[in-house]
Write a protein that holds these residues in place. Structure first.
Motif, PDB file in Angstrom:
ATOM      1  N   SER A 385      -7.205   0.069  -0.851  1.00  0.00           N
ATOM      2  CA  SER A 385      -7.080  -0.814   0.307  1.00  0.00           C
ATOM      3  C   SER A 385      -7.029  -2.267  -0.149  1.00  0.00           C
ATOM      4  O   SER A 385      -8.065  -2.919  -0.304  1.00  0.00           O
ATOM      5  CB  SER A 385      -8.270  -0.593   1.260  1.00  0.00           C
ATOM      6  N   VAL A 386      -5.818  -2.763  -0.377  1.00  0.00           N
ATOM      7  CA  VAL A 386      -5.590  -4.155  -0.760  1.00  0.00           C
ATOM      8  C   VAL A 386      -4.470  -4.693   0.116  1.00  0.00           C
ATOM      9  O   VAL A 386      -3.376  -4.105   0.171  1.00  0.00           O
ATOM     10  CB  VAL A 386      -5.207  -4.288  -2.251  1.00  0.00           C
ATOM     11  N   GLU A 387      -4.722  -5.792   0.803  1.00  0.00           N
ATOM     12  CA  GLU A 387      -3.713  -6.377   1.681  1.00  0.00           C
ATOM     13  C   GLU A 387      -2.460  -6.746   0.883  1.00  0.00           C
ATOM     14  O   GLU A 387      -2.543  -7.275  -0.225  1.00  0.00           O
ATOM     15  CB  GLU A 387      -4.282  -7.628   2.362  1.00  0.00           C
ATOM     16  N   ASN A 388      -1.308  -6.454   1.451  1.00  0.00           N
ATOM     17  CA  ASN A 388      -0.002  -6.811   0.870  1.00  0.00           C
ATOM     18  C   ASN A 388       0.273  -6.100  -0.456  1.00  0.00           C
ATOM     19  O   ASN A 388       1.028  -6.603  -1.292  1.00  0.00           O
ATOM     20  CB  ASN A 388       0.119  -8.331   0.678  1.00  0.00           C
ATOM     21  N   LEU A 389      -0.349  -4.941  -0.645  1.00  0.00           N
ATOM     22  CA  LEU A 389      -0.096  -4.133  -1.825  1.00  0.00           C
ATOM     23  C   LEU A 389      -0.119  -2.675  -1.395  1.00  0.00           C
ATOM     24  O   LEU A 389      -1.057  -2.255  -0.714  1.00  0.00           O
ATOM     25  CB  LEU A 389      -1.166  -4.395  -2.891  1.00  0.00           C
ATOM     26  N   PRO A 390       0.882  -1.889  -1.747  1.00  0.00           N
ATOM     27  CA  PRO A 390       0.865  -0.478  -1.327  1.00  0.00           C
ATOM     28  C   PRO A 390      -0.289   0.282  -1.976  1.00  0.00           C
ATOM     29  O   PRO A 390      -0.741  -0.066  -3.068  1.00  0.00           O
ATOM     30  CB  PRO A 390       2.216   0.053  -1.813  1.00  0.00           C
ATOM     31  N   THR A 391      -0.756   1.300  -1.312  1.00  0.00           N
ATOM     32  CA  THR A 391      -1.749   2.173  -1.941  1.00  0.00           C
ATOM     33  C   THR A 391      -1.058   3.004  -3.008  1.00  0.00           C
ATOM     34  O   THR A 391       0.106   3.389  -2.867  1.00  0.00           O
ATOM     35  CB  THR A 391      -2.420   3.096  -0.911  1.00  0.00           C
ATOM     36  N   GLY A 392      -1.788   3.268  -4.088  1.00  0.00           N
ATOM     37  CA  GLY A 392      -1.190   4.061  -5.140  1.00  0.00           C
ATOM     38  C   GLY A 392      -1.834   3.822  -6.482  1.00  0.00           C
ATOM     39  O   GLY A 392      -2.911   3.213  -6.587  1.00  0.00           O
ATOM     40  N   ALA A 393      -1.168   4.300  -7.530  1.00  0.00           N
ATOM     41  CA  ALA A 393      -1.627   4.166  -8.905  1.00  0.00           C
ATOM     42  C   ALA A 393      -0.806   3.083  -9.602  1.00  0.00           C
ATOM     43  O   ALA A 393       0.433   3.075  -9.499  1.00  0.00           O
ATOM     44  CB  ALA A 393      -1.477   5.493  -9.641  1.00  0.00           C
ATOM     45  N   PHE A 394      -1.489   2.195 -10.338  1.00  0.00           N
ATOM     46  CA  PHE A 394      -0.842   1.045 -10.952  1.00  0.00           C
ATOM     47  C   PHE A 394      -1.256   0.909 -12.416  1.00  0.00           C
ATOM     48  O   PHE A 394      -2.332   1.361 -12.827  1.00  0.00           O
ATOM     49  CB  PHE A 394      -1.241  -0.248 -10.234  1.00  0.00           C
ATOM     50  N   TYR A 395      -0.387   0.237 -13.165  1.00  0.00           N
ATOM     51  CA  TYR A 395      -0.698  -0.219 -14.525  1.00  0.00           C
ATOM     52  C   TYR A 395      -0.688  -1.739 -14.511  1.00  0.00           C
ATOM     53  O   TYR A 395       0.228  -2.358 -13.949  1.00  0.00           O
ATOM     54  CB  TYR A 395       0.336   0.301 -15.518  1.00  0.00           C
ATOM     55  N   PHE A 396      -1.713  -2.356 -15.136  1.00  0.00           N
ATOM     56  CA  PHE A 396      -1.796  -3.818 -15.191  1.00  0.00           C
ATOM     57  C   PHE A 396      -1.286  -4.303 -16.540  1.00  0.00           C
ATOM     58  O   PHE A 396      -1.840  -3.948 -17.586  1.00  0.00           O
ATOM     59  CB  PHE A 396      -3.235  -4.290 -14.976  1.00  0.00           C
ATOM     60  N   SER A 397      -0.249  -5.115 -16.520  1.00  0.00           N
ATOM     61  CA  SER A 397       0.270  -5.743 -17.730  1.00  0.00           C
ATOM     62  C   SER A 397      -0.343  -7.134 -17.851  1.00  0.00           C
ATOM     63  O   SER A 397       0.006  -8.037 -17.095  1.00  0.00           O
ATOM     64  CB  SER A 397       1.789  -5.853 -17.678  1.00  0.00           C
ATOM     65  N   SER A 398      -1.277  -7.288 -18.788  1.00  0.00           N
ATOM     66  CA  SER A 398      -1.925  -8.593 -18.950  1.00  0.00           C
ATOM     67  C   SER A 398      -0.948  -9.616 -19.518  1.00  0.00           C
ATOM     68  O   SER A 398      -1.022 -10.806 -19.194  1.00  0.00           O
ATOM     69  CB  SER A 398      -3.153  -8.470 -19.857  1.00  0.00           C
ATOM     70  N   SER A 399      -0.026  -9.200 -20.380  1.00  0.00           N
ATOM     71  CA  SER A 399       0.922 -10.142 -20.968  1.00  0.00           C
ATOM     72  C   SER A 399       1.895 -10.694 -19.937  1.00  0.00           C
ATOM     73  O   SER A 399       2.297 -11.857 -20.009  1.00  0.00           O
ATOM     74  CB  SER A 399       1.696  -9.470 -22.106  1.00  0.00           C
ATOM     75  N   GLN A 400       2.270  -9.873 -18.952  1.00  0.00           N
ATOM     76  CA  GLN A 400       3.215 -10.310 -17.927  1.00  0.00           C
ATOM     77  C   GLN A 400       2.539 -10.619 -16.600  1.00  0.00           C
ATOM     78  O   GLN A 400       3.221 -10.982 -15.635  1.00  0.00           O
ATOM     79  CB  GLN A 400       4.302  -9.240 -17.750  1.00  0.00           C
ATOM     80  N   GLN A 401       1.199 -10.461 -16.574  1.00  0.00           N
ATOM     81  CA  GLN A 401       0.416 -10.778 -15.386  1.00  0.00           C
ATOM     82  C   GLN A 401       1.034 -10.161 -14.135  1.00  0.00           C
ATOM     83  O   GLN A 401       1.368 -10.847 -13.152  1.00  0.00           O
ATOM     84  CB  GLN A 401       0.259 -12.288 -15.231  1.00  0.00           C
ATOM     85  N   ALA A 402       1.197  -8.860 -14.202  1.00  0.00           N
ATOM     86  CA  ALA A 402       1.806  -8.148 -13.089  1.00  0.00           C
ATOM     87  C   ALA A 402       1.248  -6.734 -13.017  1.00  0.00           C
ATOM     88  O   ALA A 402       0.763  -6.173 -14.008  1.00  0.00           O
ATOM     89  CB  ALA A 402       3.328  -8.099 -13.258  1.00  0.00           C
ATOM     90  N   LEU A 403       1.332  -6.147 -11.825  1.00  0.00           N
ATOM     91  CA  LEU A 403       0.944  -4.764 -11.582  1.00  0.00           C
ATOM     92  C   LEU A 403       2.198  -3.923 -11.421  1.00  0.00           C
ATOM     93  O   LEU A 403       3.066  -4.236 -10.590  1.00  0.00           O
ATOM     94  CB  LEU A 403       0.089  -4.662 -10.319  1.00  0.00           C
ATOM     95  N   GLU A 404       2.295  -2.867 -12.205  1.00  0.00           N
ATOM     96  CA  GLU A 404       3.425  -1.948 -12.094  1.00  0.00           C
ATOM     97  C   GLU A 404       2.999  -0.734 -11.275  1.00  0.00           C
ATOM     98  O   GLU A 404       1.995  -0.080 -11.574  1.00  0.00           O
ATOM     99  CB  GLU A 404       3.881  -1.496 -13.478  1.00  0.00           C
ATOM    100  N   LEU A 405       3.759  -0.432 -10.236  1.00  0.00           N
ATOM    101  CA  LEU A 405       3.467   0.728  -9.405  1.00  0.00           C
ATOM    102  C   LEU A 405       3.950   1.983 -10.117  1.00  0.00           C
ATOM    103  O   LEU A 405       5.145   2.163 -10.367  1.00  0.00           O
ATOM    104  CB  LEU A 405       4.159   0.589  -8.047  1.00  0.00           C
TER     105      LEU A 405
END
Length: 522
Positions: A385-405
């Motif tokens: 439950s995060v506003e403006n983010l779909p529910t699901g499984a993610f990978y966090f890329s620290s080098s690119q500062q992004a969440l991959e669905l």
């Protein structure tokens, strides 16, 4: 008997496999808690006089998110006894007392610990400081005091133990974190060895941030000859072992130490009877560095790895700007921190999640990492439950500062199951899982790399704790079903091992009366 070499890497693989949780290992295990043998939560030296630490210390006033994310401060401050007391209190002091319905009381410390068993001890090796003579000291949170184990400036022995580590040779104080095996193994058995590093890591997160707030340099040093450090502290190394050294401050050269004679100060027994877990002593012995050559090899082992490219669907982080909402100071965040026992199942904002991930991933000053952008970890998330983010499984890329669905869907039930079938995974807004390529790490670092990866996971998890409380949220560490976590995030996580997990969200109110303790309060 010949010692096992750090390079005999089968030991780390065997330990990790033997201590995994699975659906059936939990159900078929016969362990029970013998409450009559619950260990004492403090290491007590009954014959050594207490040296009270100053109680009029000021909570760190710096903005919490800045101190958590700063890799290394300017180091402009000098360290005295009051400054040392501040560091010790805000990384390991007693911060509050909670009385539950029925009258049960529980003391909380500044950093989280599995089972609230607090097996990590802190020692200080220092030269002459304003207000404190040179010596080797043990810190006791129970009465907020030091006890001197050895007199004289013996920092040079740690210079020897670290093969001349520069930050050790110039620090006025070196803190040594150790772990008492039985205090955590009483509940968690052989898996406790993992916990030593998780719990040491959360302490280090507080310690590093407090040092930044005080403009003191600090660094996590894991490359040292274990036997020398244990001998200096007078440890029974079948029951207690050194985890890491933390030099604090600079511009105070150590002197050549005299011969270090054995000491064995009397301590109060933790409980009437202790159970030995050979897996702990075996992996510890197999991870030791035995000479200067092994220390030097350890220090030069790190090699950066390329970041995997992101998939087609990813979400750049959007951290909170400071002017958008008031942020707690570091002192306020630490004093309010406490592992959340129940989450309110309310959404957090994407900005809050972005801020936690971005600030906690800015690097750790440590001898086994190559710099502020390097890491041994891979971070995965289940978003409930995060506003403006779909529910699901993610990978966090620290080098690119992004969440991959990785996969979209509602996975509250799966999150609860993976967190050892606990409601926390279901209730939390986000569950963060720390994974690592242990094969690669152990091949490069040896068995000692296993503890280093666990330690980094504990530090980053500790940073996330502080970020969450700075933002008015809650957090709690949680255990997990090892291979099931990897399977859930595969194929992306295939071949990786699960190290640590942390749940984040809005805390729900749990009944009980909390008394906040001032620094050093009885």
């Amino acid at each position: 008997m010949c010692p096992i070499s750090n390079r005999d890497i089968k030991a780390a693989h065997d330990y990790h496999t033997a201590t995994k949780h699975s659906y059936w290992s939990i159900r078929l295990g016969s362990h029970f808690l013998d409450w009559e043998q619950k260990p004492l939560l403090f290491k007590l030296y009954p014959t050594l006089p207490a040296i009270p630490l100053p109680r009029d210390i000021t909570p760190p006033a710096a903005e919490a998110l800045d101190t958590i994310s700063t890799f290394q401060p300017a180091g402009t401050s000098a360290l005295d006894l009051t400054g040392l007391a501040q560091v010790l209190f805000f990384c390991a002091g007693l911060t509050k007392k909670k009385v539950y319905p029925g009258g049960e009381e529980h003391d909380f410390r500044a950093a989280s610990c599995t089972g609230a068993l607090y097996e990590v001890e802190i020692y200080a090796v220092c030269g002459d400081l304003p207000g404190l003579s040179a010596g080797v000291y043990h810190f006791c949170p129970a009465d907020f005091a030091l006890r001197r184990l050895r007199a004289g400036d013996l920092r040079g022995e740690l210079t020897r133990a670290t093969a001349g580590e520069k930050t050790i040779t110039s620090a006025p104080v070196i803190l040594v974190l150790t772990a008492i095996f039985w205090r955590n193994a009483w509940k968690y058995q052989a898996r406790a060895y993992r916990h030593f590093y998780w719990n040491g890591g959360t302490i280090l997160a507080n310690l590093l941030a407090t040092a930044v707030s005080a403009q003191l340099t600090s660094r996590v040093v894991t490359g040292f000859m274990d036997a020398r450090v244990d001998h200096l502290l007078g440890l029974d190394n079948e029951r207690e072992a050194s985890l890491c050294l933390v030099p604090i401050g600079a511009h105070s050269p150590a002197v050549e130490p005299p011969e270090i004679l054995p000491i064995a100060p009397e301590t109060v027994p933790l409980s009437k009877r202790e159970t030995d877990y050979p897996l702990i002593t075996q992996i510890r012995a197999a991870s030791m560095l035995l000479n200067e050559e092994e220390v030097q090899a350890w220090r030069s082992a790190f090699a950066p790895r390329p970041s995997p490219p992101l998939g087609d669907q990813y979400f750049p982080l959007y951290p909170i700007e400071r002017e958008q909402r008031p942020i707690r100071t570091l002192g306020e965040a630490i004093l309010r921190r406490g592992s959340t026992r129940q989450f309110a199942q309310l959404p957090i904002s994407f900005q809050q999640l972005s801020t936690i991930l971005e600030r906690s991933s800015r690097g750790i000053p440590a001898d086994f990492l190559g710099g502020p952008s390097t890491t041994l970890l891979d971070i995965y998330l289940i978003v409930n439950s995060v506003e403006n983010l779909p529910t699901g499984a993610f990978y966090f890329s620290s080098s690119q500062q992004a969440l991959e669905l990785l996969k979209e869907g509602t996975f509250r039930r799966e999150a609860g199951y993976l967190c050892l079938e606990q409601g926390l995974g279901i209730e939390a807004s986000v569950v963060v899982f720390f994974l690592a390529d242990l094969e690669r790490i152990i091949e490069r670092y040896g068995n000692r790399g296993y503890g280093a990866a666990q330690l980094e996971a504990g530090i980053v998890g500790g940073k996330m704790y502080l970020c969450a409380y700075a933002l008015g949220l809650g957090a709690t560490g949680t255990t997990f079903y090892d291979d099931d976590v990897t399977q859930f995030f595969s194929p992306h996580a295939a071949g990786k091992a699960t190290l640590f997990a942390l749940a984040l969200g809005h805390s729900a109110r749990v009944h009980g009366r909390i008394t906040r303790l001032r620094p050093g309060a009885d």
